[in-house]
Design a protein around this motif. Structure first.
Motif, PDB file in Angstrom:
ATOM      1  N   ALA A   7      -5.076   3.595   1.790  1.00 24.06           N
ATOM      2  CA  ALA A   7      -4.553   2.618   0.587  1.00 24.06           C
ATOM      3  C   ALA A   7      -4.737   1.196   1.207  1.00 24.06           C
ATOM      4  O   ALA A   7      -5.093   0.688   1.128  1.00 24.06           O
ATOM      5  CB  ALA A   7      -3.514   2.521  -0.116  1.00 24.06           C
ATOM      6  N   ARG A   8      -3.340   1.668   2.766  1.00 20.22           N
ATOM      7  CA  ARG A   8      -4.002   0.004   3.215  1.00 20.22           C
ATOM      8  C   ARG A   8      -5.013  -0.321   3.857  1.00 20.22           C
ATOM      9  O   ARG A   8      -5.795  -1.921   3.436  1.00 20.22           O
ATOM     10  CB  ARG A   8      -2.684  -0.640   4.271  1.00 20.22           C
ATOM     11  CG  ARG A   8      -3.225  -2.052   5.064  1.00 20.22           C
ATOM     12  CD  ARG A   8      -1.315  -2.242   5.492  1.00 20.22           C
ATOM     13  NE  ARG A   8      -0.944  -0.942   6.751  1.00 20.22           N
ATOM     14  CZ  ARG A   8       0.684  -1.506   7.384  1.00 20.22           C
ATOM     15  NH1 ARG A   8       1.205  -2.340   6.781  1.00 20.22           N
ATOM     16  NH2 ARG A   8       0.738  -0.574   7.594  1.00 20.22           N
TER      17      ARG A   8
ATOM     18  N   ALA B  26       0.702  -1.069   0.149  1.00 23.89           N
ATOM     19  CA  ALA B  26       0.344  -0.051   0.010  1.00 23.89           C
ATOM     20  C   ALA B  26       0.680   1.238   0.123  1.00 23.89           C
ATOM     21  O   ALA B  26       1.995   1.426   1.113  1.00 23.89           O
ATOM     22  CB  ALA B  26      -0.615   0.179   0.805  1.00 23.89           C
TER      23      ALA B  26
ATOM     24  N   ALA C 111      -2.762  -6.368   2.176  1.00 19.28           N
ATOM     25  CA  ALA C 111      -1.231  -6.238   2.086  1.00 19.28           C
ATOM     26  C   ALA C 111      -0.219  -6.675   2.590  1.00 19.28           C
ATOM     27  O   ALA C 111      -0.804  -6.867   3.803  1.00 19.28           O
ATOM     28  CB  ALA C 111      -1.313  -4.577   2.017  1.00 19.28           C
TER      29      ALA C 111
ATOM     30  N   PHE D 282      -7.510  -1.555   0.926  1.00 12.83           N
ATOM     31  CA  PHE D 282      -7.673  -2.739   0.717  1.00 12.83           C
ATOM     32  C   PHE D 282      -8.126  -4.068   1.158  1.00 12.83           C
ATOM     33  O   PHE D 282      -8.246  -4.692   0.918  1.00 12.83           O
ATOM     34  CB  PHE D 282      -5.963  -2.702   0.765  1.00 12.83           C
ATOM     35  CG  PHE D 282      -5.306  -2.630  -0.450  1.00 12.83           C
ATOM     36  CD1 PHE D 282      -5.789  -1.957  -1.924  1.00 12.83           C
ATOM     37  CD2 PHE D 282      -3.990  -2.152  -0.337  1.00 12.83           C
ATOM     38  CE1 PHE D 282      -5.205  -1.259  -2.397  1.00 12.83           C
ATOM     39  CE2 PHE D 282      -3.127  -1.760  -1.368  1.00 12.83           C
ATOM     40  CZ  PHE D 282      -3.693  -0.769  -2.663  1.00 12.83           C
TER      41      PHE D 282
END
Length: 343
Positions: free
Chosen positions: A59-60, A54, A70, A63
């Motif tokens: 973003a992590r 990520a 990730a 996801f």
């Protein structure tokens, strides 16, 4: 094994990951992305063939919300890499360069970045040696990459004094909607940047060109009028192009009517996403006007720069100091030229 990280898992990044994974002397550390996209969803459904990192904590979390694991953050992946292939959106790569510098990492940027992001404006065939040992390299655009392949091929054969080009440019990649639905052609200011960029890579050749945007998605089309230093016949030009592993010669009578025919053929070959690494030149378009040679090129914009990007890894990391050896190794690992054995 040199360890390569791809940052940006979009149109180019997905293909770079596949290309690096095919090399017998490189290891793909993984890919980095900043948001959930169709590419990320497909990566999950394919069973996560590549480690995903990520770009940041946000973003992590995104996801995780869709069940995509990730392996860590971008900073974790950078610790494992020898070089970064930055395939982020234009402008992001220049920002990322500061991070790569802090980590002491080399990086290769794609054509969307400004030229000053790199030490070397790079093409595997035309100026490989200039990239050897460089810290930051930038690829030419898809059109320029394919154009230089063809012009460099002829230049090695007979010397080229000047070229004039016309580009019919696809308006957007398949699946993109940001350009809207169009029913028009749009003309750019001449000379096109592809002609200017060609002269940057190959200063011995005078180049100019016109670019027209067309409402299609599968490939660009370039017409080239090349003035050779030594007269060359159509048959000699065809033979030179046929010998090039990153050029496919096609004919109208074989069913290659245009860009859609070529895209369909790539799918029929079983190429992932219908990709071709090679440019295509129609034998039927190779004609002479006096000493000038004219021909037409198909540019598969989503995948054409992948081989040259891998060449750039070889140059930057001193994997091959000789350009001919480097491109030959890349070609072999990507299966380029193998189809000629079946002619």
């Amino acid at each position: 094994m040199k360890k390569v990280l791809v940052v940006g898992y979009g149109t180019i990044g997905q293909r770079l990951a596949d290309g690096v994974a095919q090399q017998d002397d490189m290891e793909l550390v993984g890919v980095v992305d900043a948001a959930v996209s169709l590419g990320i969803r497909a990566l999950k459904e394919k069973g996560m063939p590549y480690q995903l990192y990520a770009a940041n904590e946000e973003a992590r979390k995104a996801f995780a919300e869709i069940g995509v694991p990730a392996a860590g953050l971008m900073e974790d992946a950078l610790e494992k890499a020898d070089i970064v292939l930055d395939a982020t959106s234009a402008g992001i790569g220049a920002q990322n360069k500061k991070i790569y510098q802090e980590k002491g990492l080399k990086a290769v940027f794609q054509g969307g970045e400004k030229n000053d992001v790199a030490d070397v404006f790079f093409h595997g065939y035309a100026n490989y040696e200039k990239g050897v040992g460089a810290d930051f390299l930038k690829l030419t655009s898809c059109n320029t990459t394919g154009l230089i392949r063809a012009v460099d091929c002829l230049n090695r054969k007979c010397g080229i004094e000047k070229v004039a080009i016309t580009i019919v440019r696809r308006v957007a990649d398949p699946g993109d909607y940001h350009r809207g639905l169009t029913n028009a052609l749009q003309v750019d200011q001449a000379p096109s940047h592809q002609a200017v960029d060609l002269m940057t890579i190959m200063p011995e050749i005078e180049a100019t060109g016109i670019l027209v945007h067309a409402p299609v998605t599968h490939g660009h089309f370039i017409t080239v009028v090349a003035t050779p230093k030594k007269d060359i016949t159509v048959e000699e030009a065809i033979e030179a192009f046929r010998e090039h592993d990153r050029i496919r010669m096609v004919r109208l009578e074989d069913g290659f009517k245009g860009n859609a025919s070529i895209f369909k053929y790539a799918r029929d070959l079983g190429r992932p996403r219908g990709d071709l690494y090679e440019i295509c030149i129609w034998e039927n378009t190779i004609v002479k006007s006096g000493r000038d040679l004219m021909f037409g090129i198909h540019i598969p914009q989503e995948s054409v720069t992948i081989p040259e990007t891998i060449d750039a890894v070889r140059a930057a990391l001193h994997m091959d100091k000789n350009g001919e050896e480097a491109v030959a190794r890349t070609n072999k690992n990507l299966g380029l030229g193998a189809w000629k054995e079946q002619r």
